[in-house]
Each structure stands twice: as C-alpha cells, then as structure tokens.
Write an enzyme that holds these catalytic residues in place. Structure first.
Site, PDB file in Angstrom:
ATOM      1  N   HIS A 147     -10.020 -28.895  -2.555  1.00  0.00           N
ATOM      2  CA  HIS A 147     -11.472 -29.732  -2.260  1.00  0.00           C
ATOM      3  C   HIS A 147     -12.518 -28.810  -2.799  1.00  0.00           C
ATOM      4  O   HIS A 147     -13.514 -29.600  -3.212  1.00  0.00           O
ATOM      5  CB  HIS A 147     -11.533 -30.090  -1.012  1.00  0.00           C
TER       6      HIS A 147
ATOM      7  N   SER B  33      -9.531 -36.322  -0.367  1.00  0.00           N
ATOM      8  CA  SER B  33     -10.241 -36.275  -1.548  1.00  0.00           C
ATOM      9  C   SER B  33     -11.055 -37.413  -1.889  1.00  0.00           C
ATOM     10  O   SER B  33     -12.227 -37.501  -2.382  1.00  0.00           O
ATOM     11  CB  SER B  33      -9.143 -35.973  -2.392  1.00  0.00           C
TER      12      SER B  33
ATOM     13  N   ASP C  45       2.163 -47.477  -6.507  1.00  0.00           N
ATOM     14  CA  ASP C  45       2.648 -46.063  -6.922  1.00  0.00           C
ATOM     15  C   ASP C  45       1.406 -45.618  -7.509  1.00  0.00           C
ATOM     16  O   ASP C  45       1.015 -46.301  -8.597  1.00  0.00           O
ATOM     17  CB  ASP C  45       3.902 -46.253  -7.789  1.00  0.00           C
ATOM     18  N   GLY C  46       1.153 -44.448  -7.297  1.00  0.00           N
ATOM     19  CA  GLY C  46      -0.057 -43.968  -7.924  1.00  0.00           C
ATOM     20  C   GLY C  46       0.163 -43.501  -9.349  1.00  0.00           C
ATOM     21  O   GLY C  46      -0.942 -43.863 -10.213  1.00  0.00           O
TER      22      GLY C  46
ATOM     23  N   ASP D 101      -2.111 -35.871  -7.040  1.00  0.00           N
ATOM     24  CA  ASP D 101      -2.099 -35.120  -5.916  1.00  0.00           C
ATOM     25  C   ASP D 101      -0.848 -35.674  -4.719  1.00  0.00           C
ATOM     26  O   ASP D 101      -0.957 -36.006  -3.609  1.00  0.00           O
ATOM     27  CB  ASP D 101      -3.398 -35.016  -4.850  1.00  0.00           C
TER      28      ASP D 101
END
Length: 259
Positions: free
Chosen positions: A19, A97, A139-140, A160
C-alpha cells in the site's frame, strides 16, 4: 478458490509494503490534470476493521501497521489515505487497496474492481458505494482482459491474488504480457508473497524474460508473523513504473531492514 479472507491479514507488513508503493504511484499519477483508470483484479472487501475478531486472532495488523505507522509522515500519500479512512470509519479502520485508491483518486477518475467471493463482493459493493466504482463479481484476470484497454487509457492495474491457486505463479507472466500488449501505456503492479520455499522465483524470472517496458522489482523481508508462518517477505513488480517510485523503494529498504 473462495476460501481466502483477507481480514485475517489486513494491515500486516505485506500490506504496508504494497500500500505504501501503491499510494506513491497513484499520488504521482494524479499530479497530471488528466483522468485515469484504476483496475484491481482481486479486490477483497475493500474496507477492514482491525479490531475484528479475525484480525485480532492473527495479530498481523498489530505487528504490521500498528507497529510501523510512524514510518509515514502526515504528508506521505499512504498516511493521508489512512487518515482519511479513519476519520470516516473510526480509528480501527484499515483501507484495502480499492478504498485506498479511491481516497487518492479524483472525481474524474474511473475504478474497475473484481472480486469473485460472493460475501466479499457484497461487502466491496457497500464499501465502494459512494466512489462510483464499477464492481464485478468475476474472476479478476477475466475482468482485466475484458476491460483493457480501459477508458481513460491512462491508469494503473493492481494484480493481487492470494496465490491459493498455485497455478497463478505459472499463468501470471503470460497474463501480464498480454495485458501490456493490449494496454501499452498502463501501469501494471503485481504483488506477490515471499514464502520460505521461494515459490515466486520462477514467476519473476519468467516476467524478466519477457522484456517488459520500464520494469521495477522491489522486495522486502520481515520476520514471520508467528511460528511456522511461511511468509517472510513481500514483493512488488511494476510494468511502466511511475517516475520516482525507486526513491520510496530505497526508503522502505532501510525501514524494513531495521525490523
């Protein structure tokens, strides 16, 4: 695949590393008066409370941001985001995030956030309600390929995953290379854990072999959170790394080395 819950780990030293660099990257990118897109493939619930039973149980936040918050002066973008979120949600709040990014972005910027876990995605919708973010229960990696190149074309993507799916290590290099071909101006930021068995090493070797543009790799080490814990460090790999990020990397090197 849907068992991972970041609340057990929110605010740990890996989050501090990730971060801090993410905040610095977005701070630099928002200095230009041009809109940008922020994409995240594995968003989690967006907002965490470090006094929750799950966070207290592991003690990772206490040994993480709880122990090193003084690393970041009031003018540091990570500290600004943390302060803004805690002013709104209480002293125990911690921004994942997506919330951290939203706190640093501007009204004209756009957010695309993917989270596959149904309950985490529901919580993400709630956390991001006022931000105007587009949230995908998907799904990313599929979301990233579908949205790229985004509008606006300037922007940053954070990848991530939890790496509970072990094939992620093998598939990520090709995924990033494809995203870079489709979105050659985009900053792509990959976080990865450094485990005792070194699972990340072949992945990073494969990424370096791709000759991607303006890459920056940064790794820090820290003591395991508890006896037998396999994570002993945190890594970030950037494509089209924003200017000046190396300075923050050097600063973090000194701070983590002193732990």
């Amino acid at each position: 695949m849907l068992s991972y819950q970041h609340i057990y780990h929110a605010g740990n030293l890996a989050d501090v590393h990730k971060h801090a660099l993410l905040a610095c990257a977005l701070d630099y990118m928002t200095r230009k008066p041009k809109p940008l897109s922020y994409l995240e493939t594995h968003s989690g619930r967006g907002l965490y409370h470090l006094d929750a039973a799950e966070a207290v149980k592991t003690g990772e936040a206490e040994a993480g941001i709880g122990a090193v918050v003084d690393w970041f002066g009031a003018d540091h973008p990570y500290a600004k985001a943390l302060s803004k979120v805690r002013d709104q949600h209480g002293a125990a709040a911690y921004p994942g995030s997506p919330v951290l990014a939203a706190s640093l972005l501007r009204r004209e910027d756009r957010l695309h956030l993917a989270e596959l876990h149904p309950r985490e995605c529901e919580a993400l919708h709630e956390a991001m309600f006022m931000s105007g973010a587009k949230v995908y229960q998907q799904d990313g990696f599929e979301m990233a390929q579908a949205v790229c190149p985004p509008t606006p074309r300037r922007g940053l993507m954070l990848i991530d995953p939890s790496y509970e799916i072990k094939t992620d290590y093998a598939t990520i290099p090709a995924c990033i290379a494809k995203l870079n071909r489709k979105w050659n101006v985009g900053v792509i930021a990959l976080w990865y854990p450094i485990l005792t068995e070194g699972s990340h090493v072949p992945m990073i070797d494969a990424l370096l072999a791709r000759n991607l543009p303006d890459t920056l790799r940064h790794e820090v080490r820290f003591p395991p959170a508890r006896d037998g814990h396999r994570m002993v460090g945190s890594g970030m790999f950037f494509v089209n790394a924003p200017f000046g990020l190396e300075d923050e990397c050097k600063r973090l090197d000194q701070l983590f080395a002193a732990l």
